[in-house]
Enzyme design. Structure first.
Site, PDB file in Angstrom:
ATOM      1  N   ASP A 159       0.842  -1.208   0.000  1.00 46.71           N
ATOM      2  CA  ASP A 159       0.000   0.000   0.000  1.00 46.71           C
ATOM      3  C   ASP A 159       0.877   1.259   0.000  1.00 46.71           C
ATOM      4  O   ASP A 159       0.585   2.236  -0.692  1.00 46.71           O
ATOM      5  CB  ASP A 159      -0.913  -0.015   1.232  1.00 46.71           C
ATOM      6  CG  ASP A 159      -1.628  -1.348   1.364  1.00 46.71           C
ATOM      7  OD1 ASP A 159      -2.407  -1.676   0.454  1.00 46.71           O
ATOM      8  OD2 ASP A 159      -1.383  -2.076   2.334  1.00 46.71           O
ATOM      9  N   HIS A 187      -4.346  -3.360   6.533  1.00 39.69           N
ATOM     10  CA  HIS A 187      -4.191  -3.644   5.101  1.00 39.69           C
ATOM     11  C   HIS A 187      -5.555  -4.094   4.581  1.00 39.69           C
ATOM     12  O   HIS A 187      -5.835  -5.276   4.431  1.00 39.69           O
ATOM     13  CB  HIS A 187      -3.137  -4.725   4.856  1.00 39.69           C
ATOM     14  CG  HIS A 187      -3.149  -5.215   3.442  1.00 39.69           C
ATOM     15  ND1 HIS A 187      -2.770  -4.431   2.374  1.00 39.69           N
ATOM     16  CD2 HIS A 187      -3.543  -6.388   2.896  1.00 39.69           C
ATOM     17  CE1 HIS A 187      -2.933  -5.108   1.254  1.00 39.69           C
ATOM     18  NE2 HIS A 187      -3.401  -6.296   1.537  1.00 39.69           N
TER      19      HIS A 187
HETATM   20  P1  NAI Z   1      -1.694 -18.340  -3.670  1.00 31.84           P
HETATM   21  O1  NAI Z   1      -3.027 -18.951  -3.419  1.00 31.84           O
HETATM   22  O2  NAI Z   1      -1.127 -18.331  -5.052  1.00 31.84           O
HETATM   23  O3  NAI Z   1      -0.623 -19.070  -2.737  1.00 31.84           O
HETATM   24  C1  NAI Z   1      -0.844 -19.345  -1.383  1.00 31.84           C
HETATM   25  C2  NAI Z   1      -0.080 -20.613  -1.061  1.00 31.84           C
HETATM   26  O4  NAI Z   1      -0.176 -20.833   0.344  1.00 31.84           O
HETATM   27  C3  NAI Z   1      -0.648 -21.865  -1.745  1.00 31.84           C
HETATM   28  O5  NAI Z   1       0.387 -22.516  -2.466  1.00 31.84           O
HETATM   29  C4  NAI Z   1      -1.146 -22.704  -0.567  1.00 31.84           C
HETATM   30  O6  NAI Z   1      -0.958 -24.119  -0.793  1.00 31.84           O
HETATM   31  C5  NAI Z   1      -0.260 -22.219   0.552  1.00 31.84           C
HETATM   32  N1  NAI Z   1      -0.778 -22.480   1.909  1.00 31.84           N
HETATM   33  C6  NAI Z   1      -2.067 -22.474   2.336  1.00 31.84           C
HETATM   34  N2  NAI Z   1      -2.129 -22.818   3.621  1.00 31.84           N
HETATM   35  C7  NAI Z   1      -0.866 -23.048   4.032  1.00 31.84           C
HETATM   36  C8  NAI Z   1      -0.292 -23.456   5.264  1.00 31.84           C
HETATM   37  N3  NAI Z   1      -1.048 -23.716   6.333  1.00 31.84           N
HETATM   38  N4  NAI Z   1       1.056 -23.586   5.343  1.00 31.84           N
HETATM   39  C9  NAI Z   1       1.827 -23.370   4.249  1.00 31.84           C
HETATM   40  N5  NAI Z   1       1.339 -22.989   3.053  1.00 31.84           N
HETATM   41  C10 NAI Z   1       0.010 -22.833   2.947  1.00 31.84           C
HETATM   42  O7  NAI Z   1      -1.769 -16.880  -3.070  1.00 31.84           O
HETATM   43  P2  NAI Z   1      -0.765 -15.648  -3.280  1.00 31.84           P
HETATM   44  O8  NAI Z   1      -1.208 -14.837  -4.437  1.00 31.84           O
HETATM   45  O9  NAI Z   1       0.641 -16.141  -3.228  1.00 31.84           O
HETATM   46  O10 NAI Z   1      -1.110 -14.784  -1.978  1.00 31.84           O
HETATM   47  C11 NAI Z   1      -0.822 -15.271  -0.672  1.00 31.84           C
HETATM   48  C12 NAI Z   1      -1.480 -14.407   0.375  1.00 31.84           C
HETATM   49  O11 NAI Z   1      -0.968 -13.095   0.342  1.00 31.84           O
HETATM   50  C13 NAI Z   1      -2.998 -14.263   0.216  1.00 31.84           C
HETATM   51  O12 NAI Z   1      -3.565 -14.380   1.523  1.00 31.84           O
HETATM   52  C14 NAI Z   1      -3.166 -12.860  -0.293  1.00 31.84           C
HETATM   53  O13 NAI Z   1      -4.418 -12.326   0.053  1.00 31.84           O
HETATM   54  C15 NAI Z   1      -2.048 -12.176   0.440  1.00 31.84           C
HETATM   55  N6  NAI Z   1      -1.638 -10.883  -0.122  1.00 31.84           N
HETATM   56  C16 NAI Z   1      -1.291  -9.904   0.771  1.00 31.84           C
HETATM   57  C17 NAI Z   1      -0.884  -8.676   0.347  1.00 31.84           C
HETATM   58  C18 NAI Z   1      -0.519  -7.601   1.327  1.00 31.84           C
HETATM   59  O14 NAI Z   1      -0.279  -6.474   0.860  1.00 31.84           O
HETATM   60  N7  NAI Z   1      -0.446  -7.828   2.629  1.00 31.84           N
HETATM   61  C19 NAI Z   1      -0.800  -8.372  -1.099  1.00 31.84           C
HETATM   62  C20 NAI Z   1      -1.126  -9.473  -1.956  1.00 31.84           C
HETATM   63  C21 NAI Z   1      -1.536 -10.689  -1.467  1.00 31.84           C
END
Ligand code: NAI
Length: 328
Positions: A159, A187
């Site tokens: 952000d 966030h």
């Molecule tokens: P994604 O769905 O592509 O990857 C998430 C991964 O986490 C998956 O491979 C899944 O198998 C794994 N996962 C789920 N539960 C788990 C656990 N208990 N232990 C280990 N791994 C686990 O999602 P992406 O795009 O990589 O985003 C990840 C997170 O980041 C989402 O929650 C998203 O909302 C968040 N995010 C946060 C932002 C911020 O500014 N704070 C910005 C963009 C995304």
């Protein structure tokens, strides 16, 4: 050459992981003289995909990448970790209420907090990226009683970076000319991107844009940028999120430049009237690996209202996870 440090990343086979791991291995996070051991956590069904990512990491022949460990057990992935980037989380599914989402994430961040407490380095620096990031960080923190609360942070840096880039675009100035924007609070769409102290080429930012644009367009554009990217790209912002995670950890580890601050989601100490303990976006400077909230900034009535609204949302999230027994 320095001793290698252990960097744990959860959700490592996901979209953000696919950008993040290569940047860490290249030395963008901890410096070009700091070897790293990556310790990657995934859920069991994703271990095969993770193995493919590890093959690519090895094929990168990164001189700083000493070893890569993979596991579906946080007690293995967090062992002796000096840095932990908690990216994996449970996404919101259609029809899910906030309580359901927070509860599902509690099932992830409570055991991860306990595992960090048990096996991570006593100095571990934890960044929670997985949403809802601030409250997930609170859950992990509260389940790690032997670590200091300040070791747990949440990412508002994406952000912050968006706030800089939108202002750069509006003023036609390079991002490097912009200093001291702040993201206050959660966030989420209640975040407050604050330009009241920001400068462009050393001059007050709010003297260079009109107030109507700032209040009625800029703030919501920054806060809703994530949704705009999903709409355009068909999937969520991953490379920019990974880049922001690198920025957050780099500045925490190596420090902020003199006279400048960045935004980090950190436990409130009551500064600016934010209830103590909430993981809230603040302006911070970092020296010798320790962050401090920038104090005594003037707060207008407009700012006070926005800062209070985003605090209120975090209070409600905290109360939900308290009801679920996930935090004290
Ligand atoms: P994604 O769905 O592509 O990857 C998430 C991964 O986490 C998956 O491979 C899944 O198998 C794994 N996962 C789920 N539960 C788990 C656990 N208990 N232990 C280990 N791994 C686990 O999602 P992406 O795009 O990589 O985003 C990840 C997170 O980041 C989402 O929650 C998203 O909302 C968040 N995010 C946060 C932002 C911020 O500014 N704070 C910005 C963009 C995304």
């Amino acid at each position: 050459m320095k001793q290698p440090v252990r960097v744990a990343v959860t959700g490592a086979a996901g979209q953000i992981g696919y950008s993040l791991l290569f940047r860490i291995a290249a030395g963008d996070m901890l410096g070009k003289d700091q070897p790293v051991i990556l310790q990657l956590l995934e859920v069991t069904p994703a271990l095969k995909a993770l193995n493919g990512v590890v093959m690519e990491l090895r094929d990168g022949a990164f001189p700083l990448l000493v070893d890569v460990i993979t596991s579906d057990d946080p007690m293995v992935a967090f062992k002796d970790a000096e840095y932990a980037l908690l990216v994996g989380a449970m996404p919101r599914k259609a029809g899910m209420e906030r309580g359901d989402l927070l509860g599902a994430n509690g099932g992830i961040f409570k055991p991860q907090g306990e595992a960090l407490n048990a096996v991570a380095s006593r100095d571990v620096k934890v960044l929670v990226v997985g949403n809802p990031a601030n409250t997930n960080a609170l859950i992990a923190q509260q389940n790690a009683p032997d670590l200091k609360p300040q070791q747990f942070t949440a990412m508002v840096r994406l952000d912050h970076n968006r706030a800089i880039s939108q202002l750069a675009e509006k003023t036609g100035k390079p991002v490097s000319s912009i200093k001291n924007v702040t993201i206050w609070g959660n966030h989420s769409s209640t975040q407050y991107p604050d330009l009241s102290q920001a400068t462009v080429d050393g001059q007050p930012a709010l003297d260079q844009v009109d107030r109507e644009w700032y209040e009625n367009s800029y703030i919501s554009t920054v806060a809703k940028r994530g949704a705009a990217i999903i709409e355009a790209r068909g999937s969520s912002s991953a490379a920019s999120a990974a880049s922001a995670a690198i920025d957050h950890m780099r500045d925490w580890a190596l420090g902020t430049p003199e006279g400048e601050w960045v935004s980090m989601g950190i436990p409130s100490d009551g500064s600016y009237g934010v209830p103590e303990g909430l993981i809230y976006g603040f302006p911070v400077t970092v020296k010798d690996g320790t962050y401090s909230i920038v104090q005594n900034l003037p707060v207008s009535d407009f700012s006070r209202g926005k800062m209070g609204a985003t605090a209120q949302e975090l209070i409600e999230e905290r109360d939900e996870v308290r009801k679920l027994g996930l935090v004290k």
